[in-house]
Design a protein around this motif. Sequence first.
Motif, PDB file in Angstrom:
ATOM      1  N   CYS A  70    -135.068  19.810  22.646  1.00 26.35           N
ATOM      2  CA  CYS A  70    -134.945  20.963  21.936  1.00 26.35           C
ATOM      3  C   CYS A  70    -135.172  22.425  23.046  1.00 26.35           C
ATOM      4  O   CYS A  70    -135.152  23.425  22.555  1.00 26.35           O
ATOM      5  N   VAL A  76    -127.052  24.163  20.565  1.00 27.77           N
ATOM      6  CA  VAL A  76    -126.928  22.890  19.588  1.00 27.77           C
ATOM      7  C   VAL A  76    -125.962  23.186  18.696  1.00 27.77           C
ATOM      8  O   VAL A  76    -125.942  24.172  18.055  1.00 27.77           O
ATOM      9  N   LEU A 108    -127.062  26.743  17.626  1.00 29.53           N
ATOM     10  CA  LEU A 108    -128.786  27.231  17.614  1.00 29.53           C
ATOM     11  C   LEU A 108    -128.919  27.247  19.168  1.00 29.53           C
ATOM     12  O   LEU A 108    -128.626  26.138  20.021  1.00 29.53           O
ATOM     13  N   CYS A 112    -135.038  25.960  21.101  1.00 35.58           N
ATOM     14  CA  CYS A 112    -134.693  26.143  19.800  1.00 35.58           C
ATOM     15  C   CYS A 112    -135.806  26.913  19.226  1.00 35.58           C
ATOM     16  O   CYS A 112    -136.952  26.436  19.311  1.00 35.58           O
ATOM     17  N   PHE A 114    -136.780  26.921  16.296  1.00 33.86           N
ATOM     18  CA  PHE A 114    -137.449  26.167  15.195  1.00 33.86           C
ATOM     19  C   PHE A 114    -138.423  25.219  15.612  1.00 33.86           C
ATOM     20  O   PHE A 114    -139.090  24.558  15.167  1.00 33.86           O
ATOM     21  N   GLN A 115    -138.455  24.949  16.992  1.00 36.68           N
ATOM     22  CA  GLN A 115    -139.403  24.111  17.494  1.00 36.68           C
ATOM     23  C   GLN A 115    -140.702  24.434  17.505  1.00 36.68           C
ATOM     24  O   GLN A 115    -141.035  25.514  17.627  1.00 36.68           O
ATOM     25  N   CYS A 120    -140.271  19.461  15.313  1.00 37.18           N
ATOM     26  CA  CYS A 120    -138.981  19.830  14.767  1.00 37.18           C
ATOM     27  C   CYS A 120    -139.645  20.836  13.527  1.00 37.18           C
ATOM     28  O   CYS A 120    -139.934  19.977  12.789  1.00 37.18           O
ATOM     29  N   ILE A 122    -137.809  22.127  11.319  1.00 34.38           N
ATOM     30  CA  ILE A 122    -137.058  22.184  10.228  1.00 34.38           C
ATOM     31  C   ILE A 122    -136.525  20.732  10.208  1.00 34.38           C
ATOM     32  O   ILE A 122    -135.330  20.213   9.790  1.00 34.38           O
ATOM     33  N   LYS A 126    -132.786  19.338   9.590  1.00 36.55           N
ATOM     34  CA  LYS A 126    -132.039  19.568  11.238  1.00 36.55           C
ATOM     35  C   LYS A 126    -130.768  19.364  10.974  1.00 36.55           C
ATOM     36  O   LYS A 126    -130.163  18.522  10.481  1.00 36.55           O
ATOM     37  N   PRO A 127    -129.967  20.090  11.918  1.00 38.22           N
ATOM     38  CA  PRO A 127    -128.422  19.488  12.209  1.00 38.22           C
ATOM     39  C   PRO A 127    -128.190  18.229  12.669  1.00 38.22           C
ATOM     40  O   PRO A 127    -129.012  17.419  13.423  1.00 38.22           O
ATOM     41  N   CYS A 130    -128.821  16.864  16.425  1.00 42.55           N
ATOM     42  CA  CYS A 130    -130.111  16.758  16.370  1.00 42.55           C
ATOM     43  C   CYS A 130    -130.524  15.348  16.199  1.00 42.55           C
ATOM     44  O   CYS A 130    -131.230  14.460  16.990  1.00 42.55           O
TER      45      CYS A 130
HETATM   46  S1  SF4 Z   1    -134.612  18.924  16.447  1.00 45.39           S
HETATM   47 FE1  SF4 Z   1    -135.191  20.877  15.630  1.00 45.39          FE
HETATM   48  S2  SF4 Z   1    -136.421  22.012  16.891  1.00 45.39           S
HETATM   49 FE2  SF4 Z   1    -134.966  20.417  17.979  1.00 45.39          FE
HETATM   50  S3  SF4 Z   1    -133.075  21.455  18.284  1.00 45.39           S
HETATM   51 FE3  SF4 Z   1    -132.970  20.451  16.549  1.00 45.39          FE
HETATM   52  S4  SF4 Z   1    -133.427  21.817  15.009  1.00 45.39           S
HETATM   53 FE4  SF4 Z   1    -134.282  22.735  17.000  1.00 45.39          FE
END
Ligand code: SF4
Length: 203
Positions: A70, A76, A108, A112, A114-115, A120, A122, A126-127, A130
């Motif tokens: 991440c 991403v 993203l 990231c 959101f880390q 993570c 989210i 998450k997408p 990921c």
């Molecule tokens: S797993 Fe979560 S924190 Fe890692 S890149 Fe994907 S969305 Fe971001």
Amino acid sequence: MSFDTNRINLMVKKGLRGELDHFEKVLDFLERYSTVPQAKFGMYSLVFQIAMNVFIDVAKDCEECGGKCCKSGYPVPVYNFDYNELKKKLNRDDLKKLNKVDNNLHVLPRPCPFQKGWLCGIHGFKPYACLSFPFATEDEQETIINRYNGDGIPDFNVPDYCIAGIKVKNILGSIIEDLKNRLGRPPSPRELYQELKARYGRK
Ligand code: SF4
Ligand code: SF4
């Protein structure tokens, strides 16, 4: 099941979050195309992905790693089926952390936003990119996909730093060897999945 990419991608995501009936329906669908090397590659890739997300506990490995996947690398990809889920879950400020590329794609940045520590922030939505790491990431697997002719099981490329991916690859490698001895041939994606499920159940 008819061919609706959006629907299939959402079913894959649900499967990788533990809803195995969705995952099994996707395997049923892809089996119709299993003579096409890319489809067969995709099925094996999905089995490795579900091993990593559902069956094999990799939390300690990811904690030890510190969440490197991440932190750096290409942005991403966030496809529309991902974005539609994120739109329902994120507030307006968080949604702005996604960069629009065109009408079909957001990305993203990495690191990231959101880390949270190695985790993570989210995780539940998450997408797909990921969830599928490192067994479908295009830059990791491109050469392997291009070389794969449908014979045997693809030798997935796992980055040296991804200790969780290496663990999953080693465990599946050992299951594959056992199945080869039992069957006298490499297991199909379905056979590999069933053996994984029988041995590991839910984590
Ligand atoms: S797993 Fe979560 S924190 Fe890692 S890149 Fe994907 S969305 Fe971001
Ligand atoms: S998936 Fe791999 S690279 Fe990402 S946090 Fe886990 S061990 Fe590290």
